[in-house]
Write an enzyme that holds these catalytic residues in place. Sequence first.
Site, short mmCIF file in Angstrom:
data_model
loop_
_atom_site.label_atom_id
_atom_site.label_comp_id
_atom_site.label_asym_id
_atom_site.label_seq_id
_atom_site.Cartn_x
_atom_site.Cartn_y
_atom_site.Cartn_z
N LYS A 123 11.13 -32.62 -6.96
CA LYS A 123 9.81 -31.98 -7.01
C LYS A 123 9.28 -31.71 -5.62
CE LYS A 123 5.86 -33.58 -6.74
NZ LYS A 123 4.63 -34.39 -6.74
N ASP A 141 5.24 -31.47 -11.72
CA ASP A 141 4.52 -32.73 -11.57
C ASP A 141 3.96 -33.13 -12.94
OD1 ASP A 141 2.46 -30.95 -12.00
OD2 ASP A 141 1.24 -31.65 -10.32
#
Length: 210
Positions: A123, A141
């Site tokens: 991420k 997220d």
Amino acid sequence: MTLLSEVEIREVMERFKARNPHPKSELHWSSPFTLLVSVVLSAQTTDKSVNKATASLYEIADTPQKMVALGVDGLIPYIKSIGLYRTKAAHVIELSRLLLENFDGEVPHDRDALMTLPGVGRKTANVVLNVVWGEPTMPVDTHLLRVSPKIGLAEGKTPLEVEQSLLERIPPQYLEHAHHWLILHGRYICTARKPKCDECFLNDVCKRNE
């Protein structure tokens, strides 16, 4: 679950675009390095708290060289207000050292290379690639993991599954900004506790998946 059609996905993206044509990260940064550090620090905390901590930090340590010179003990007072600050301090100092050792002090423009750095997962690497270089990546997220399936944009239970589904389903021309739109949507409208469905501009197309 019910997924949006191709036509509905384009409609959703166009509505996001009309309201916010050029979304930006809410993290404050001035270079690839300061963005990388801020994203590492932002794990399990808010962008606002990170910005507050880094405002004074970056005045004295905005390069890998300066950060290594500061050291863990020197860094901690700046980020003590952030959760997991001891672990994050160790990560930031070590990733700074490795940038100097392996990448001539430059943040690499490559996901796999970025992920060799402490505290940098998929991420975080995707955020850096998207925000710095405009790469069509999809950093998933907690907001994207929750909001994307709920709306019907993507399917999946894990960040990687949702990332891959979004990349497959969202037309390429929207990918540069799509994750920012979805993060902001999850942060301010489709909130976890009390989603503001009555004022949501996607109310008529949202699939409301549980």
